[in-house]
Design an enzyme around this catalytic site. Structure first.
Site, PDB file in Angstrom:
ATOM      1  CD  GLU A 178      -2.752  -1.256   2.495  1.00  0.00           C
ATOM      2  OE1 GLU A 178      -2.806  -0.259   3.244  1.00  0.00           O
ATOM      3  OE2 GLU A 178      -3.375  -2.307   2.737  1.00  0.00           O
ATOM      4  CD  GLU A 270      -3.874  -5.748   3.907  1.00  0.00           C
ATOM      5  OE1 GLU A 270      -4.724  -4.952   4.388  1.00  0.00           O
ATOM      6  OE2 GLU A 270      -2.653  -5.601   4.062  1.00  0.00           O
TER       7      GLU A 270
END
Length: 338
Positions: A178, A270
């Site tokens: 991320e 995720e």
């Protein structure tokens, strides 16, 4: 059952590391063989308590195919403050049960932790808000203390990955995740130093430490942060839609496909809500695997009072997903050891 457009999902089972282990090659061949046809179910375990696998089994009667683990508490700046971790051991156990292993690393900044409660403590030291560590300075000066500490930390995690390699465990390895969001220190200074850090990690782990059991899963989430096809095996997206939104997340799947002209496997690395398999098939976005995050995404309560939480994915939807012909659960995996 609808079928995905297979031609788009024909990915050559080749890894970026030419000396990849037989175990890593075998896992990649399997992933490529089912990509576009089936999705592996996956679940991240908690950092301290780990009831997620058993909670999933209690509701569905099945276990996930992919177990998610985290090297967070092996970070040297956490270890020196008393943190302990046993995720490497848990991952070895999972592999020996027949499961697939994926690891991320909430990398606590090597130094310069702000350490102010309640939300800027050393325990939150992977967040930009909790450290003044400057990744740009570190990557621009190899004589700096910051750069030397990056090397120290990479070496510490390499020791854990070496334990996994010695046990024959291939790892879906997802570091620096991320990054484009900027909320983690490795992404706080923009793409250039983060890409340099990714390449440094790859070169050191591969050529210095001889880690050939890794399948490199890049999870930067923006094309400007892509380090290049020679440094990426698989592309991952992390998506947290509103509670009980079981959409396929097709827009993000298409975006991930656009990062490179090369064909790469796309995974939902995720998720909060588990997407609906029928919607994925209808929208032609067959994520290679999903990995539901831990804690409140799975259960509520403490100790023996824990129960499955239906806040994000209700029980009926979870049962449907784990029983669906499109998904793969632990009991359906082939023997990936030999």
């Amino acid at each position: 059952m609808a079928k995905a457009n297979t031609s788009r999902f024909e990915v050559a089972p080749e890894l970026i590391n030419p000396r990849a282990s037989e175990g890593a090659k075998r896992l990649m061949r399997y992933l490529c063989s089912i990509y576009g046809k089936r999705m592996l179910t996956g679940q991240q375990i908690g950092v301290v308590s780990t009831p997620e696998f058993e909670m999933i089994h209690r509701v569905t009667g099945k276990y996930p195919a992919v177990g998610g683990f985290d090297f967070m508490n092996y970070s040297p700046s956490r270890v020196e403050r008393g943190a302990e971790c046993r995720d490497t051991d848990l991952a070895i156990d999972w592999w020996n049960r027949g499961g697939i292993v994926t690891f991320c690393w909430h990398w606590n900044a090597p130094k310069d932790l702000i350490d102010l409660p309640p939300d800027r403590t050393w325990g939150s030291g992977f967040y930009t808000k909790a450290t003044t560590f400057d990744v740009q300075r570190a990557m621009s000066d190899q004589d700096s203390e910051e750069y030397r500490l990056l090397i120290r930390d990479i070496d510490a995690i390499s020791d854990q990955l070496k334990r996994l390699q010695d046990e024959g465990v291939p790892v879906l390895w997802r570091p620096l995740h991320e990054a484009s969001g900027g909320w983690f220190w490795w992404g706080a200074k923009g793409p250039e130093p983060c890409i340099a850090l990714w390449k440094l990690m790859y070169e050191r782990m591969t050529h210095v430490h001889g880690l050939n059991n890794l399948i490199w899963v890049w999870n930067g989430q923006h094309k400007d942060w892509y380090p290049g096809d020679a440094y990426v095996d698989i592309i991952g997206e992390d998506i947290y839609p509103p509670a009980q939104d079981y959409g396929s997340q097709a827009e993000r799947f298409r975006m991930a496909e656009s990062y490179t002209a090369a064909r790469k496997i796309i995974a939902l690395t995720e998720n909060g809500v588990v997407p609906d398999p029928d919607r994925m098939l209808a929208d032609d976005c067959p994520w290679a695997w999903n990995c539901t995050w831990y804690g409140s995404f799975v259960f509520t309560g403490e100790g023996d009072e824990r129960v499955y939480s239906e806040e994000y994915t209700d029980a009926e939807q979870l049962v449907k997903t784990y029983a669906h012909p499109f998904t793969v659960t632990l009991d359906e995996l082939p023997n990936l050891k030999d």
